[in-house]
Design a protein around this motif. Structure first.
Motif, PDB file in Angstrom:
ATOM      1  N   VAL A 135     -42.139 -25.786  23.235  1.00 19.18           N
ATOM      2  CA  VAL A 135     -41.207 -25.322  24.258  1.00 19.18           C
ATOM      3  C   VAL A 135     -41.457 -23.845  24.521  1.00 19.18           C
ATOM      4  CG1 VAL A 135     -38.800 -24.998  24.914  1.00 19.18           C
ATOM      5  CG2 VAL A 135     -39.471 -27.005  23.570  1.00 19.18           C
ATOM      6  N   LYS A 159     -40.038 -20.866  27.317  1.00 21.02           N
ATOM      7  CA  LYS A 159     -39.137 -20.565  28.426  1.00 21.02           C
ATOM      8  C   LYS A 159     -39.904 -19.862  29.531  1.00 21.02           C
ATOM      9  CE  LYS A 159     -34.852 -20.330  25.771  1.00 21.02           C
ATOM     10  NZ  LYS A 159     -33.683 -19.479  25.394  1.00 21.02           N
ATOM     11  N   CYS A 160     -39.702 -20.376  30.744  1.00 17.42           N
ATOM     12  CA  CYS A 160     -40.331 -19.781  31.919  1.00 17.42           C
ATOM     13  C   CYS A 160     -39.383 -18.774  32.569  1.00 17.42           C
ATOM     14  CB  CYS A 160     -40.732 -20.866  32.905  1.00 17.42           C
ATOM     15  SG  CYS A 160     -41.543 -20.262  34.393  1.00 17.42           S
ATOM     16  N   ASP A 161     -38.183 -19.212  32.887  1.00 17.50           N
ATOM     17  CA  ASP A 161     -37.117 -18.331  33.372  1.00 17.50           C
ATOM     18  C   ASP A 161     -35.798 -18.984  33.001  1.00 17.50           C
ATOM     19  OD1 ASP A 161     -36.722 -20.373  35.316  1.00 17.50           O
ATOM     20  OD2 ASP A 161     -38.146 -19.399  36.648  1.00 17.50           O
ATOM     21  N   ARG A 162     -34.719 -18.555  33.666  1.00 17.03           N
ATOM     22  CA  ARG A 162     -33.406 -19.035  33.276  1.00 17.03           C
ATOM     23  C   ARG A 162     -33.227 -20.531  33.504  1.00 17.03           C
ATOM     24  NH1 ARG A 162     -28.210 -16.736  36.416  1.00 17.03           N
ATOM     25  NH2 ARG A 162     -29.128 -18.119  37.986  1.00 17.03           N
ATOM     26  N   ARG A 206     -35.919 -22.808  34.161  1.00 19.02           N
ATOM     27  CA  ARG A 206     -37.130 -23.602  33.972  1.00 19.02           C
ATOM     28  C   ARG A 206     -37.745 -23.306  32.611  1.00 19.02           C
ATOM     29  NH1 ARG A 206     -41.050 -22.411  38.834  1.00 19.02           N
ATOM     30  NH2 ARG A 206     -40.583 -20.288  38.096  1.00 19.02           N
ATOM     31  N   GLN A 207     -38.445 -24.305  32.092  1.00 19.51           N
ATOM     32  CA  GLN A 207     -39.153 -24.138  30.823  1.00 19.51           C
ATOM     33  C   GLN A 207     -40.324 -25.102  30.763  1.00 19.51           C
ATOM     34  OE1 GLN A 207     -36.637 -26.913  27.725  1.00 19.51           O
ATOM     35  NE2 GLN A 207     -35.871 -24.843  28.049  1.00 19.51           N
ATOM     36  N   ARG A 211     -42.577 -27.692  28.655  1.00 19.91           N
ATOM     37  CA  ARG A 211     -42.397 -28.632  27.544  1.00 19.91           C
ATOM     38  C   ARG A 211     -43.688 -29.401  27.330  1.00 19.91           C
ATOM     39  NH1 ARG A 211     -37.317 -30.083  24.598  1.00 19.91           N
ATOM     40  NH2 ARG A 211     -35.835 -28.567  25.412  1.00 19.91           N
ATOM     41  N   TYR A 271     -30.986 -27.641  24.669  1.00 16.91           N
ATOM     42  CA  TYR A 271     -31.414 -26.554  25.558  1.00 16.91           C
ATOM     43  C   TYR A 271     -30.767 -25.206  25.252  1.00 16.91           C
ATOM     44  CZ  TYR A 271     -32.913 -30.627  28.248  1.00 16.91           C
ATOM     45  OH  TYR A 271     -33.493 -31.814  28.634  1.00 16.91           O
TER      46      TYR A 271
END
Length: 244
Positions: A169, A171-174, A176-177, A179, A217
């Protein structure tokens, strides 16, 4: 704390608020009538929308901390004995005694069910029972009556498990991520919970509750869309995963 003064300590406390009522402020009613008349003439709103507010000059503020400390000092004893002692001190026939006893149920949970030695509220909310050792009361310790022994107990907060860094995992931004599922990287889009019903999580392939969302999450969201990552995104992922 002096036990024979429990009723006075809880109730007889200086009240908060202003000494002078807001409705006695000079010119308040005339100013309100003028605003109402002007707004009505201009067609902004109807005259009955604006009403006078009658604020109380003072309000009651019970000091409930001594009551909680008194109840907590009797943990490990039979609840029938504790309640009898409390009624003897407060005298339920009086108004003050009835008022304080009504606050007792804010601290003590009577309808409890034990699941794997963990106390839960017997009444479920939103099809899910809440644990007594979590949430707000986890800081002080929610009191409850053991369903089998009738002993007054305290649900102490369980030590939190340290979050382990996951390599699947990122994190991309608030919202989106990235996986990694079955050795394939996906871009997962998250969305806040709806007001009604449990949402369907496309990543977990089932409906999830808010507690499950927090565990998965870290906040009250669910996955509503996912797609394969592009070569550019995979390159960025590999760059982030390299040890610094």
């Amino acid at each position: 704390m002096s036990e024979h003064r429990l009723d006075r300590i809880v109730i007889e406390r200086p009240r908060g608020g202003l000494r002078v009522s807001c409705k006695k402020v000079k010119g308040y009613k005339k100013s309100l009538d003028r605003i109402t008349r002007e707004a009505s003439e201009e067609g902004l709103l109807k005259s009955f929308v604006i009403k006078k507010k009658y604020w109380k000059s003072r309000y009651f503020s019970d000091n409930l901390a001594p009551l909680y400390r008194w109840l907590r000092s009797y943990t490990g004893q039979s609840w029938n004995v504790v309640y009898s002692e409390l009624c003897y001190q407060l005298d339920p026939s009086t108004l003050s005694g009835q008022h304080i006893l009504s606050h007792v149920w804010d601290f003590v949970e009577r309808d409890v069910i034990m699941i794997d030695d963990i106390p839960y509220r017997k009444m479920a909310r939103y099809y899910q029972r809440s644990r007594l050792d979590e949430g707000y009361w986890g800081r002080k310790g929610k009191l409850y009556v053991h369903p089998e022994t009738g002993i007054l107990c305290i649900a102490k907060k369980q030590p939190q498990k340290k979050e382990q860094n996951r390599d699947d995992v990122i994190k991309c931004d608030r919202d989106r991520q990235y996986r990694k599922i079955d050795e394939i990287w996906y871009l997962v889009s998250l969305q806040a919970f709806p007001l009604k019903d449990q949402p369907f999580d496309i990543l977990l392939q089932r409906k999830i509750s808010d507690r499950q969302a927090w565990n998965e999450y870290g906040k009250k969201v669910y996955a509503f869309h996912k797609r394969h990552c592009t070569k550019k995104e995979i390159k960025a992922i590999m760059k982030q995963m390299k040890p610094k």
